[in-house]
Design a protein around this motif. Sequence first.
Motif, short mmCIF file in Angstrom:
data_model
loop_
_atom_site.label_atom_id
_atom_site.label_comp_id
_atom_site.label_asym_id
_atom_site.label_seq_id
_atom_site.Cartn_x
_atom_site.Cartn_y
_atom_site.Cartn_z
N GLY A 772 11.11 1.50 22.29
CA GLY A 772 10.44 0.99 23.48
C GLY A 772 9.67 -0.26 23.13
N LEU A 790 2.18 -0.80 34.57
CA LEU A 790 3.24 -1.72 34.99
C LEU A 790 3.21 -1.82 36.50
CD1 LEU A 790 6.06 -0.43 32.62
CD2 LEU A 790 4.87 -2.62 32.43
N ALA A 793 7.51 -0.67 37.54
CA ALA A 793 8.26 0.31 36.76
C ALA A 793 7.37 1.48 36.33
CB ALA A 793 8.88 -0.35 35.54
N ASP A 794 8.00 2.63 36.10
CA ASP A 794 7.31 3.79 35.53
C ASP A 794 7.58 3.85 34.04
OD1 ASP A 794 5.84 5.25 37.53
OD2 ASP A 794 7.76 5.67 38.49
N ALA A 795 6.64 4.36 33.31
CA ALA A 795 6.78 4.45 31.87
C ALA A 795 5.90 5.57 31.34
CB ALA A 795 6.40 3.13 31.20
N TYR A 797 3.35 6.36 28.11
CA TYR A 797 2.55 5.62 27.13
C TYR A 797 2.11 6.58 26.02
CZ TYR A 797 2.40 2.47 31.14
OH TYR A 797 2.75 1.67 32.21
N VAL A 814 5.25 1.98 24.65
CA VAL A 814 5.57 2.12 26.07
C VAL A 814 7.06 2.39 26.20
CG1 VAL A 814 5.45 1.08 28.36
CG2 VAL A 814 3.72 0.51 26.65
N GLN A 815 7.40 3.56 26.74
CA GLN A 815 8.80 3.95 26.92
C GLN A 815 9.10 3.99 28.42
OE1 GLN A 815 8.27 7.55 24.42
NE2 GLN A 815 9.95 6.73 23.18
N LEU A 816 10.04 3.14 28.82
CA LEU A 816 10.32 2.94 30.24
C LEU A 816 11.27 3.99 30.79
CD1 LEU A 816 10.83 -0.89 29.89
CD2 LEU A 816 9.04 0.16 31.27
N ASN A 817 11.12 4.27 32.08
CA ASN A 817 12.06 5.15 32.76
C ASN A 817 13.35 4.44 33.12
OD1 ASN A 817 9.96 6.93 32.58
ND2 ASN A 817 9.83 7.37 34.78
N LEU A 820 14.24 -2.51 31.06
CA LEU A 820 13.69 -3.82 31.41
C LEU A 820 13.81 -4.73 30.19
CD1 LEU A 820 10.29 -3.28 33.30
CD2 LEU A 820 12.43 -4.08 34.27
N PHE A 825 9.33 -7.02 31.33
CA PHE A 825 8.28 -6.08 30.93
C PHE A 825 6.94 -6.79 30.81
CE2 PHE A 825 5.67 -4.22 27.56
CZ PHE A 825 5.52 -2.93 28.03
#
Length: 841
Positions: A772, A790, A793-795, A797, A814-817, A820, A825
Amino acid sequence: MAAGALCAWRPLVSICKAAAPATPRRLGLNGAWHVSQAGKDDWTPATVPGCVHTDLLAAGKIPDPFYRENEDVVKWVGQSDWTYKRNFNVPDDVFKNDRVLLRCEGLDTLAAIKINGQKVGDADNMFRTWEFDVKPALQAGDNEIEILFRSPFPVMNEMNSRRPMYEWIGSHEPKGRAWVRKEPCSFGWDWGPVLPSAGIWRTISLETFNQGRISDVLILQTHSDNKVALDIQVNAEIVGDSARPCRAAASVSDVSHPDKTIASVAFDISGGQGRGELQIDHPKLWWPAGMGGQPLYTVQVDLLDPDGTPIDGVSKRIGLRELKMVLPQGDSPLHFVANGLPYFSKGGNWIPCDSFTSRVTPEILRRYVADAAAVNMNTLRFWGGGYYEDDALFDACDELGICIWLDLKFACSTYPAFDDQFMDNVRLEARDNVQRLRHHPCIAVWCGNNEISLMTKDQWSANSMGRADYDKLFKDLIAGQVAAYAPQANYVSGSPDCGDTHYWEVWHGPKTFDAYRTLTGFMSEFGYQSFPELKTVRAFTNDEDRASVLTPVMIWHQRSGLGDVEGNQVMLDMMNHYFNPPKDFETTLWLSQILQGFGIKIGAEYWRQTMPRSMGCVFWQYNDIWPGMSWSSVDYFGRWKALHYLARKFYSPILVSGLENTKNGTIDIFVTSDLLEAHHGKLSWKVTDLNGRLVTQDSLHLEIPSRKSQNVKTLDLQDPINKLGANGLLTWLKLEAGGKTVSENLVLFGLPKEYKLADPGLATHVAETSKGFLVTVTAQNPALWVWLGLKNADARYSDNFIHLMPHEPQKILVQLNVPLGKDDFTNQLQVRSLFDTYMPA
């Protein structure tokens, strides 16, 4: 394709030599159905398992009940009767079987079932498994099944007019729910909507068999020196020619090595019963999270015909453990003991995670359990106003070591224990659910009800429920069912009448968070509300609704309050007590989360400091049933609030925390460990002014004993307080063990609003990694409650709502759903702190 062609016959037995005629078979009736309001010929495609609300929503016939005030728009759905129907094909050879049963694992709630126009049965309990002999009603080839669901409201209204039960309900909630065995909170609660639905909410099927089937398997454990004996008790339903006896075969294997049998036994079935014993040498014990692993075993039981051919099979997954509940005695509070070791319970209260159960998938349930484990919880209390959850939730808790306090589904109401029909219905409900769930090692205690014992003498009466009625229902009937069907389980009649505490004098006023420090024991309910973040609020509002947190729609999604003061205003009042007023709508949302986390942290840390005088902290509540304002730490969409991130710290296996004394200017520093082994550590502390300039610092090396809390140091800061003021000091704590930082904390002498913080000068650096985006956050001045977000976007942490010292960077993964690029980002990334909630941008 014909509707019947969608139903595939499949054998129920898991291990068989051949496709013998005696093998039970099941015709699944899940899938495509149709639904219509009763008495109307207006059929809509439906899905089973499901409910009428989700079917109408999918067909575009009702708006989203969660959006704005649509809950009120769709209230007619729950007030109407509904009919579900479908066609299915039955092969000729089905009629060669002795028994053909319709098995309904969940009918919500008042149902009448017909097959080919012939009445085959009725149901009146959402929580029971129903079976009906339908062989006479079936025909070879095409068949039609029709289920009429009557609205519960006429029954509730009639019974309430005859003999009302006393209920703790809000003005938006209907009366009379105690008379219907249906999910209580579907009629509303102080955190959820009034959306009672109807439908086939769990699996429905036809089941056929000849010689017999297994009706029940009970597995009891006896632990001794490095071995566990399993007592396997089998009940079988034998039909047809019983002159030649059946037998049973049982075996046990490690789930991680399913092909390797550890032990096996065969035994006779006589009079429908049989018993055998298996022994596991060198067993791997199951432990609560943080105390050890969660190894699991599979016990396979097969019913054999006289020739040794399997005719039915049942598989049970178990964990080998002894898990005891110890009631208060003298100075010792209520607590739990796992495999001989007492432990501190850390967790939250679970409510249904959707108003419509069919939308809850195993993946959603597993995510919730994983998120509980991720913040060092070892306990969830499955509260009594919901429904008996799916096995998938218990499976996940088994695998991750989350111990369950399991309320039966009675809450905040008197119940008609004087009514024999009601009591018999409850008896079968308890039997069905105890039998289904009892082998899950995660279940720590079965509890009869939620808060009924708190009702005052005026609310108890011979007309609704007296003490004798209470005892009859919760201490005799339900206790008896648990003793009969789970004889090694812990059971208590109710919460909080078993020695635990529900403390609501903070939210319901007029006390502040410091009141938590006046209590010790086992805190099974306490909490404070917050708003969800803006992304979630947008899901149920339009732009106009977000003019303030006091608009009609924002208030509509708030179901609690303090007397005549609406709940959102209650939050604002407490916010203004502790913090500077927020500058706009969005920062009001975020500051409420900081307030909530700040308050719950005060209680949680104190109860961990006072271990073993305190042995449990289970805050209200963990999750949400819809998007709105509530006490949750994780919102309806699974977004973590500040409280959940802070829980990771105050539930840390090793915790450093401070207890400030404003009168004498001291801080008692506590080190608390839940680990089974002792550790050597280093405690460091720094005291700075509000610009980060060092006032004093020191450190000490210490031994950290296992499963103990101790006051390791008292800091006397009266001199710097005299110079800089109590609200001019920040005390930073850090604990290291095993060469790494295991806990950090910040202690304040005053209210946060009294600290005149400088602009922290926050800055970020973004690096893209295989896991991430790694964000490094730095501050020029002390920064309190720093969080990343963000815009769209959802992420997830790795940390958030942290405190930063000047020039001491912190890294957050930070790991995104959704994917990006780095530029996108970075453009969306926001970093804020407490300073940003009240100062002009």
